[in-house]
Design a protein around this motif. Structure first.
Motif, PDB file in Angstrom:
ATOM      1  N   THR A  38       0.841  -1.182   0.000  1.00 11.47           N
ATOM      2  CA  THR A  38       0.000   0.000   0.000  1.00 11.47           C
ATOM      3  C   THR A  38       0.884   1.242   0.000  1.00 11.47           C
ATOM      4  OG1 THR A  38      -1.671  -1.185   1.266  1.00 11.47           O
ATOM      5  CG2 THR A  38      -1.834   1.220   1.231  1.00 11.47           C
ATOM      6  N   PRO A  39       0.657   2.175  -0.927  1.00 15.17           N
ATOM      7  CA  PRO A  39       1.510   3.368  -0.944  1.00 15.17           C
ATOM      8  C   PRO A  39       1.316   4.210   0.315  1.00 15.17           C
ATOM      9  CG  PRO A  39      -0.044   3.383  -2.808  1.00 15.17           C
ATOM     10  CD  PRO A  39      -0.314   2.170  -2.004  1.00 15.17           C
ATOM     11  N   VAL A  40       2.417   4.772   0.782  1.00 12.98           N
ATOM     12  CA  VAL A  40       2.354   5.711   1.907  1.00 12.98           C
ATOM     13  C   VAL A  40       1.683   6.986   1.440  1.00 12.98           C
ATOM     14  CG1 VAL A  40       3.738   7.068   3.526  1.00 12.98           C
ATOM     15  CG2 VAL A  40       4.411   4.725   2.992  1.00 12.98           C
ATOM     16  N   THR A  41       2.016   7.402   0.217  1.00 21.71           N
ATOM     17  CA  THR A  41       1.422   8.611  -0.350  1.00 21.71           C
ATOM     18  C   THR A  41       1.523   8.556  -1.866  1.00 21.71           C
ATOM     19  OG1 THR A  41       1.358  11.029  -0.152  1.00 21.71           O
ATOM     20  CG2 THR A  41       3.517  10.032  -0.352  1.00 21.71           C
ATOM     21  N   THR A  42       0.778   9.427  -2.518  1.00 23.60           N
ATOM     22  CA  THR A  42       0.852   9.597  -3.965  1.00 23.60           C
ATOM     23  C   THR A  42       1.074  11.079  -4.242  1.00 23.60           C
ATOM     24  OG1 THR A  42      -0.640   7.740  -4.368  1.00 23.60           O
ATOM     25  CG2 THR A  42      -0.372   9.329  -6.151  1.00 23.60           C
TER      26      THR A  42
END
Length: 129
Positions: free
Chosen positions: A113-117
């Protein structure tokens, strides 16, 4: 009439200890939550910097980036961060959209899961085309 000695009864002491235990438990829980929040905020800040760096490096190295997806790694703050860059067209034909998903690297509990985009845009296609 017998005069009662001053002091607290056993029940009063137990009630006071129960209230104190509840208050201390809540304080410890709040301190733990605050520490976890601080770690998450720091991780999110570093991830945003990684994403911003990928966008900036892409715009510098490729004024008109190729469409598609690519992956890479970057070290920041003593940690390895993984990133995935997706370059796509926009309705504006002289502009491309850059979306960078940043993932926590080594030792992460959830590396999928990405921490941020972070998103950005690149323009500057050679006008003679």
């Amino acid at each position: 009439m017998k005069k009662r000695a001053g002091g607290f009864t056993l029940i009063e002491v137990l009630v006071a200890l129960a209230i104190l235990a509840l208050a201390l438990g809540a304080a410890v829980r709040a301190a733990g939550d605050q520490a976890r929040t601080q770690v998450l905020l720091r991780e999110n800040s570093y991830a945003r910097w990684v994403g911003a760096n990928v966008v900036a490096e892409t715009r510098i190295n490729e004024p008109w980036p190729q469409l598609g997806t690519r992956d890479g790694q970057m070290r920041m703050a003593g940690c390895a961060w993984r990133w995935r860059l997706a370059v796509s067209d926009t309705p504006e034909k002289d502009m491309r959209r850059l979306d960078v998903d940043v993932f926590a690297g080594e030792g992460s509990l959830d590396a999928r899961t990405p921490v941020t985009t972070v998103s950005g845009f690149a323009s500057g296609r050679d006008r003679s085309q």
